[in-house]
Design a protein around this motif. Structure first.
Motif, short mmCIF file in Angstrom:
data_model
loop_
_atom_site.label_atom_id
_atom_site.label_comp_id
_atom_site.label_asym_id
_atom_site.label_seq_id
_atom_site.Cartn_x
_atom_site.Cartn_y
_atom_site.Cartn_z
N GLY A 14 0.85 -1.18 0.00
CA GLY A 14 0.00 0.00 0.00
C GLY A 14 0.89 1.24 0.00
N ALA A 15 0.28 2.39 0.21
CA ALA A 15 1.06 3.63 0.21
C ALA A 15 2.15 3.57 1.27
N THR A 16 1.80 2.99 2.42
CA THR A 16 2.77 2.94 3.51
C THR A 16 3.97 2.06 3.15
N GLY A 17 3.67 0.84 2.71
CA GLY A 17 4.74 -0.10 2.39
C GLY A 17 5.61 0.41 1.25
N VAL A 34 6.91 -7.15 -0.96
CA VAL A 34 5.93 -8.12 -1.45
C VAL A 34 4.52 -7.67 -1.09
N ASP A 35 3.59 -7.97 -1.96
CA ASP A 35 2.17 -7.79 -1.62
C ASP A 35 1.41 -9.00 -2.13
N ARG A 36 0.39 -9.37 -1.40
CA ARG A 36 -0.37 -10.56 -1.82
C ARG A 36 -1.12 -10.30 -3.13
N HIS A 37 -1.45 -9.03 -3.39
CA HIS A 37 -2.11 -8.69 -4.65
C HIS A 37 -1.20 -7.76 -5.43
N GLY A 42 -5.11 -2.77 -1.65
CA GLY A 42 -5.72 -2.84 -0.33
C GLY A 42 -6.43 -1.52 -0.04
N THR A 43 -6.31 -1.05 1.18
CA THR A 43 -7.01 0.18 1.56
C THR A 43 -6.55 1.37 0.71
N SER A 44 -5.27 1.40 0.36
CA SER A 44 -4.76 2.56 -0.37
C SER A 44 -5.49 2.78 -1.69
N GLY A 45 -5.80 1.68 -2.38
CA GLY A 45 -6.50 1.82 -3.66
C GLY A 45 -7.99 1.99 -3.47
N GLY A 49 -9.44 9.72 -1.59
CA GLY A 49 -8.74 10.60 -2.53
C GLY A 49 -8.35 11.95 -1.98
N LEU A 50 -8.51 12.14 -0.69
CA LEU A 50 -8.30 13.47 -0.12
C LEU A 50 -6.91 13.61 0.50
N LEU A 51 -6.19 14.61 0.04
CA LEU A 51 -4.97 15.02 0.73
C LEU A 51 -5.42 16.05 1.76
N GLU A 170 2.21 -13.44 -1.55
CA GLU A 170 1.61 -13.36 -0.22
C GLU A 170 2.52 -14.00 0.81
N VAL A 171 2.74 -13.29 1.88
CA VAL A 171 3.56 -13.85 2.94
C VAL A 171 2.75 -14.91 3.68
N VAL A 172 3.30 -16.11 3.74
CA VAL A 172 2.59 -17.19 4.41
C VAL A 172 3.26 -17.59 5.71
N GLY A 350 -2.15 1.85 10.84
CA GLY A 350 -2.98 3.02 11.20
C GLY A 350 -2.64 4.19 10.30
N GLY A 351 -2.94 5.37 10.78
CA GLY A 351 -2.60 6.57 10.03
C GLY A 351 -3.54 6.86 8.89
N LYS A 352 -3.04 7.68 8.01
CA LYS A 352 -3.85 8.15 6.88
C LYS A 352 -2.98 8.12 5.66
N LEU A 353 -3.60 8.18 4.51
CA LEU A 353 -2.80 8.26 3.32
C LEU A 353 -1.95 9.53 3.32
N THR A 354 -2.57 10.59 3.80
CA THR A 354 -1.88 11.88 3.82
C THR A 354 -0.56 11.81 4.59
N THR A 355 -0.50 10.91 5.57
CA THR A 355 0.71 10.86 6.40
C THR A 355 1.60 9.66 6.07
C1 LIG Z 1 -13.08 4.52 3.42
C2 LIG Z 1 -11.75 5.13 3.66
C3 LIG Z 1 -11.47 6.41 3.20
C4 LIG Z 1 -10.23 6.98 3.42
N1 LIG Z 1 -9.98 8.22 2.95
C5 LIG Z 1 -8.80 8.80 3.18
C6 LIG Z 1 -8.53 10.08 2.64
O1 LIG Z 1 -9.35 10.67 1.95
N2 LIG Z 1 -7.34 10.65 2.91
C7 LIG Z 1 -6.41 10.01 3.65
O2 LIG Z 1 -5.36 10.59 3.86
N3 LIG Z 1 -6.62 8.77 4.16
C8 LIG Z 1 -7.80 8.15 3.92
N4 LIG Z 1 -8.04 6.89 4.41
C9 LIG Z 1 -7.00 6.20 5.11
C10 LIG Z 1 -5.99 5.58 4.15
O3 LIG Z 1 -6.61 5.06 3.03
C11 LIG Z 1 -5.22 4.47 4.79
O4 LIG Z 1 -4.76 4.90 6.01
C12 LIG Z 1 -4.02 4.05 3.96
O5 LIG Z 1 -4.39 3.79 2.62
C13 LIG Z 1 -3.38 2.84 4.54
O6 LIG Z 1 -2.32 2.46 3.70
P1 LIG Z 1 -1.45 1.18 4.06
O7 LIG Z 1 -0.41 1.08 3.02
O8 LIG Z 1 -1.01 1.31 5.45
O9 LIG Z 1 -2.46 -0.03 3.98
P2 LIG Z 1 -2.97 -0.80 2.69
O10 LIG Z 1 -3.10 0.08 1.56
O11 LIG Z 1 -4.17 -1.56 3.10
O12 LIG Z 1 -1.80 -1.79 2.38
C14 LIG Z 1 -1.65 -3.01 3.04
C15 LIG Z 1 -1.26 -4.04 2.03
O13 LIG Z 1 -0.86 -5.22 2.68
C16 LIG Z 1 -1.16 -6.30 1.86
N5 LIG Z 1 -1.15 -7.55 2.62
C17 LIG Z 1 -1.98 -7.94 3.59
N6 LIG Z 1 -1.64 -9.14 4.02
C18 LIG Z 1 -0.54 -9.53 3.33
C19 LIG Z 1 0.27 -10.70 3.32
N7 LIG Z 1 0.03 -11.70 4.13
N8 LIG Z 1 1.28 -10.75 2.46
C20 LIG Z 1 1.55 -9.73 1.61
N9 LIG Z 1 0.80 -8.62 1.59
C21 LIG Z 1 -0.22 -8.52 2.45
C22 LIG Z 1 -2.52 -5.93 1.32
O14 LIG Z 1 -2.76 -6.62 0.11
C23 LIG Z 1 -2.39 -4.43 1.14
O15 LIG Z 1 -2.06 -4.08 -0.19
C24 LIG Z 1 -9.27 6.28 4.15
C25 LIG Z 1 -9.54 5.00 4.59
C26 LIG Z 1 -10.76 4.43 4.34
C27 LIG Z 1 -11.03 3.06 4.79
#
Ligand SMILES: Cc1cc2nc3c(=O)[nH]c(=O)nc-3n(C[C@H](O)[C@H](O)[C@H](O)COP(=O)(O)OP(=O)(O)OC[C@H]3O[C@@H](n4cnc5c(N)ncnc54)[C@H](O)[C@@H]3O)c2cc1C
Lengths: 549, 434
Positions: A14-17, A34-37, A42-45, A49-51, A170-172, A350-355
């Motif tokens: 995701g954005a964080t990773g 690595v990502d399972r997809h 995941g949540t990032s996609g 869409g808000l910064l 995918e990490v198993v 945790g956190g937000k996309l913005t951060t």
């Molecule tokens: C409805 C909603 C609206 C939001 N709107 C905003 C917004 O407008 N602005 C903002 O700043 N934030 C927003 N957020 C928050 C933001 O989207 C998330 O905080 C952020 O995208 C999280 O990114 P991440 O990379 O941490 O997680 P993810 O994007 O979920 O990435 C985690 C990844 O881990 C992978 N994964 C899981 N298990 C495994 C495994 N076993 N092996 C390999 N890979 C694995 C998943 O496939 C996934 O791609 C919103 C959240 C939600 C739910």
């Protein structure tokens, strides 16, 4: 089983990773991600869409607001091309507590959110579709951010610096011996092969799935409560500014104009399963009602599709009194050496996309501490590939590009103006036969007709270029139709219903896709189905509303 | 509250893009994109590109200027997308940003041109037909040397109308009992909107309209009037167009306020369409009370006469005309959504053999075909119609719109007249020496 060896293994794309991978690569560390997809599936996609400018948190969560203020400034600089500078408005509608506006202004002043009160009439001149009964209006530097662009840019940048990015892995298993984590084993979703990745430090950046991955390392109490939210994309830009209700954050109170659409959201429903993508009709209705309050006529406007995302809301079950329960939206970096006495593993969630950038910075700082190396962070100043000019993305860009070569090549996706050569390049680059992977790169099929006209064109090109067997091409087509359909059916009314009928006539009436021969277990559908549940059981295209509630 | 309604209505023009299902029917019907690759087509330029346009941001698609504004796309759209109207607005934005060529400022002001040209008609007409002068005009202004230029009549319709008005008032004073026949409910008073084409170039068409109306018992008033603003609007000069149409609405609405039964009738179909719909819709003038009143009570001349006939109130003392006439319904006439009343009216004339042309557009689209860079396109668009006219063997083409008539005459060498000409002749009004 083959083995890779690296400094840092990042689990989660995701954005964080990907942000961690980019940060670490910039610091000269060797990285495998690595990502399972696919990346950002995941949540990032699936976010809104808000910064954030910080305005949303100015009253409720000053710490989060401050982080947003700082990150908003930095990202506008380093990720300029991924951001459209829409600006934001907070408006008091007749349904909002009129007292909140003053608290909001004070909160902004305190947390450093740039905020300027304007006359409602002035706000309405800029956004004529807004409810004329607003009584207060504040301008803030909200913006919209294209997460896919951001993630691809960081991923390419990291790869240029030697990082290995492995989607569909995918990490198993987490390799832990004693109190040391030494990497993980990942399974290739396409081939089924397993791959061992040895790493000096492993970063668990799996968002809402972080608890499960921590558990693989035998670490307990990393509790991530998934909070599911729905969003509805409307067919075009009903507003060109991010519009927020000026009230305590609640459901359906923001409309974000992003790319060609405007998106209303969102809800927050606790669920036990981060892969739960249920779309309750009641939530759809609620979004449309709230939309109507901000933009009269909203219900009559065309809804394109609905999707859900799952927030990673972290709660440390192991927490002593130092961890406050209220800051669930803030991010959490867990150094498992300090927390659990297990070396070589960090969790960031945790956190937000913005951060995301800040989260990545803190994480890689911790990685360096564990490695005993001092490598300063550079993401604050180093622009992402494509953002070097510092110019923001503009909605008209694709139209301008097409205008420059009007007589040129055919458009494959007319709604999102995707020309043939771009599609061919994406197919070659991703090596994927899954049209949904291509979609996230190019926005293929994301416009009004939701794949009605581009799906068969793109499948033909895929078939031709990739030398796919007919059965595989069929599977790609069906999987993509199925994928598009999932988002459409919860908003099947009005114009989108008419579109769905036309699409159905094309695919079932003219092309007879119901009778396409497919392999029993379709290869191409593997990735797509995981993204959201229902796969095309029985080869049905899913175009008939048989799943409708 | 009226603000709210305005905003919803205003939003609805752009909002109509929501109805697009990408079926492409508009693209198959568009006469322009089928004739030139310079215009990417109504679906592309309309509902599709509109999603990429942000108010206040630079226009990036200058190709929308190649839309002729004929409006066929909106007519054929089965979903109700206001395609041509969306394009017109995009053109306005483009012109605002990139400026308007001097040429467009000139040729879009027929009143202005007419006032200058009429007193010096012989010289002006000579100049308009003189090759070197036309080449010069093309080079200096960008008005195509071959484009059909109307001839100044050298007299103005309104002068005739004023004299006629005095005559009629005198008649009524001397013979008070001889009023017009009773119409059982149909408004007896009409306000005639003649438009600039009639005023300066074809005053005889207006004279015929008035005589046919009077023959049917109408009392015709002709208020002072100017241009409807359509040429300005179709060239993307919206602010000027707004001022112009509102000025016209002021003068036409005054007699309507005095007489609740009075209606407006016009023979320039594109100009009446401007009053009926386009001014409000494209220029966003839904809120203007004068224009609203005018728009509700404006009729095309053939529309009115056929309605009269449907009630059995049209005089049918037609003499036979043994001729073949080709009929072409202009795009703007089709935009009224009233069918083709001229066809039904012409069919009432004994002996007249009417050949309906089955072509989309003559290509001129007001001032589009005059422009140097677009004249070739306009002729290519009109080709189909021209060929059909030539094949029909008809010496005359009836057509409701003046610029189309000029283009048809230019493209076929045949005479082209308003359908009212035939009614006028069949009533025997032309040799009545009125
Ligand atoms: C409805 C909603 C609206 C939001 N709107 C905003 C917004 O407008 N602005 C903002 O700043 N934030 C927003 N957020 C928050 C933001 O989207 C998330 O905080 C952020 O995208 C999280 O990114 P991440 O990379 O941490 O997680 P993810 O994007 O979920 O990435 C985690 C990844 O881990 C992978 N994964 C899981 N298990 C495994 C495994 N076993 N092996 C390999 N890979 C694995 C998943 O496939 C996934 O791609 C919103 C959240 C939600 C739910």
């Amino acid at each position: 089983m083959s083995t890779l060896s690296t400094d840092v293994l990042v689990i989660g794309g995701g954005a964080t990773g990907v942000g961690v991978a980019w940060d670490a690569a910039l610091r000269g560390l060797d990285v495998v991600l690595v990502d399972r997809h696919d990346l950002a599936q995941g949540t990032s996609g699936r976010f809104h869409g808000l910064l954030h400018s910080g305005g949303r948190y100015a009253v409720k969560d000053p710490q989060a607001a401050r982080e947003c203020v700082a990150e908003n400034r930095i990202l506008r600089r380093v990720a300029a091309d991924c951001i459209e500078d829409t600006g934001g408005l907070f408006v008091t509608t007749p349904w909002d507590d009129p007292g909140y506006a003053d608290r909001f202004a004070a909160g902004c002043a305190e947390t450093g959110v740039r905020c300027e009160e304007v006359q409602p009439s002035q706000a309405l001149r800029g956004e004529p579709r807004l409810n004329p009964r607003i009584s207060r209006a504040f301008r803030v530097p909200d913006a919209s951010i294209d997460v896919w662009k951001t993630v691809w840019a960081m991923s390419h940048g990291a790869q240029q610096r030697g990082a290995r990015i492995l989607p569909y892995h995918e990490v198993v298993t987490i390799d832990r011996s004693g109190d040391v984590v030494g990497g993980a084993v990942a399974r290739d979703a396409r081939s089924g092969d397993e791959l061992r990745i040895e790493a000096r430090v492993t970063v668990n950046a799996t968002g809402a799935w972080a608890g499960r991955v921590a558990q693989m390392a035998g670490i307990e109490g990393v509790r991530v409560l998934p909070g599911r939210g729905i969003m509805i994309a409307m067919n075009h830009r009903l507003v060109n500014t991010v519009v927020n209700r000026c009230q305590m954050p609640t459901d359906g109170d923001i409309i974000v104009p992003i790319r060609t659409v405007s998106v209303i959201g969102t809800t927050d429903q606790h669920t036990d399963d981060p892969d739960d993508h249920t779309v309750p009709q009641e939530e759809v209705d609620r979004m449309l009602d709230e939309g109507e309050r901000l933009v009269p006529g909203f219900r009559r406007a065309r809804a394109l599709r609905v999707w859900t995302g799952v927030r990673p809301l972290f709660e440390d079950a192991k927490a002593d009194s130092t961890a406050t329960r209220d800051v669930t939206r803030a991010h959490a970096l867990l150094d498992h050496e300090q927390r659990d006495g297990v070396r070589g593993l960090l969790t960031i969630t945790g956190g937000k996309l913005t951060t995301y950038r800040l989260m990545a910075q803190e994480t890689v700082d911790a990685v360096c501490r564990q490695l005993g190396e001092s490598r300063p962070c550079r993401t604050e100043t180093e622009p992402l590939p494509g953002s070097e000019s510092g110019e923001h993305y503009r909605l008209g860009e694709r139209l301008a590009r097409k205008e420059a070569e009007l007589r040129g090549e055919q458009l494959i996706c007319e709604c999102e103006l995707v020309p043939r050569s771009k599609l061919e390049r994406a197919i070659a680059q991703t090596g994927s036969t899954d049209l949904d992977d291509i979609r996230r790169q190019l926005r293929l099929g994301m416009g009004p007709c939701q794949g009605g006209f581009c799906t068969y064109r793109a499948t033909g090109i895929l078939h031709e270029r990739d030398g796919l067997r007919a059965l595989e091409a069929d599977a790609s087509l069906l999987a993509f139709l199925q994928e598009r359909w999932k988002g459409v059916w919860p908003v099947l009314y009005g114009d989108q219903l008419r579109q769905a009928r036309l699409d159905e006539w094309i695919f079932q009436g003219v092309l007879g896709v119901e009778r396409l021969p497919t392999a029993p277990e379709t290869a191409g559908a593997g990735g797509a189905s995981g993204a959201g549940g229902a796969s095309g059981a029985g080869g049905a295209s899913g175009l008939a509303p048989r799943e409708a509630p | 509250m009226s603000d709210l309604i305005d905003m919803i209505e205003h939003g609805s023009l752009r909002g109509s893009l929501d109805h697009c299902v990408k079926c492409t029917i508009c693209e198959t019907a568009c006469p322009v994109s089928n004739a030139t690759p310079l215009f990417p087509g109504p679906k592309y330029a309309g509902p599709q590109s509109e999603r990429y346009r942000v108010a206040g941001e630079p226009s990036v698609d200058a190709s929308v200027d190649y839309c002729s504004g004929c409006g066929i796309c909106s007519q054929v759209c089965p979903q109700g997308v206001k395609i041509a109207e969306i394009n017109a607005r995009a053109r306005d934005a483009l012109k605002r940003e990139h400026g308007v060529p001097l040429r467009d400022r000139i040729i879009t002001r027929p009143t202005w041109l007419g006032r200058i040209g009429t007193p010096v008609a012989p010289i002006a007409n000579l100049a308009l037909n003189l090759r070197p002068a036309r080449i010069l005009a093309e080079k200096a202004l960008g008005v195509h040397r071959d484009a059909p230029a109307p001839r100044f009549a050298g007299r103005r319709f309104s002068t005739w109308a004023r004299a006629r008005g005095r005559e009629r008032r005198a008649d009524r004073a001397t013979a008070p009992g001889a009023g017009p026949p009773d119409h059982r409910g149909l408004p007896r008073r009409v306000v005639y909107f003649h438009g600039c084409g009639t005023e300066f170039y074809e005053p005889w068409e207006g004279e015929k309209v008035v005589e046919v109306l009077e023959h049917n018992g109408f009392q015709v008033t002709v208020p002072r009037q100017g241009c409807c603003g359509l040429p300005l609007q179709s060239s993307g000069l919206f602010d000027d167009a707004r001022r112009t149409v509102l000025r016209l609405a002021r003068s036409l609405s005054a007699p309507l306020r005095d007489d609740a039964d009075a209606i407006i009738v016009g023979n320039a179909t594109s100009c009446t369409l401007m009053l009926k719909r386009e001014g409000r819709e494209i220029l966003g003038l839904e809120d203007d009370p004068d224009l609203r009143l005018v728009s509700r009570r404006t009729y095309d001349i053939c529309e009115l006469l056929l309605a009269l006939h449907d009630r059995g109130e049209l005089r049918t003392d037609f003499r036979p005309i043994r001729e073949i006439v080709a009929y072409h319904a202009p795009c703007q006439q089709q935009g009224h959504g009233i069918g083709k009343p001229a066809l039904d009216l012409l069919a009432l004339i004994p002996g007249l053999e009417v050949r309906e042309m089955n072509a989309r557009c003559c290509g001129i689209a007001g001032t589009y075909g005059l422009k140097a860079e677009k004249h070739g396109i306009s002729m290519a668009v009109g080709r189909d119609l021209f060929d059909q006219v030539l094949a029909s063997g008809a010496p005359t083409v009836a057509c409701d719109s003046e610029t189309c008539r000029w283009q048809i005459a230019h493209g076929t060498g045949r005479r082209s007249v308003h359908p009212i000409d035939f009614l006028h002749r069949a009533y025997g009004l032309d040799d009545a020496g009125a």
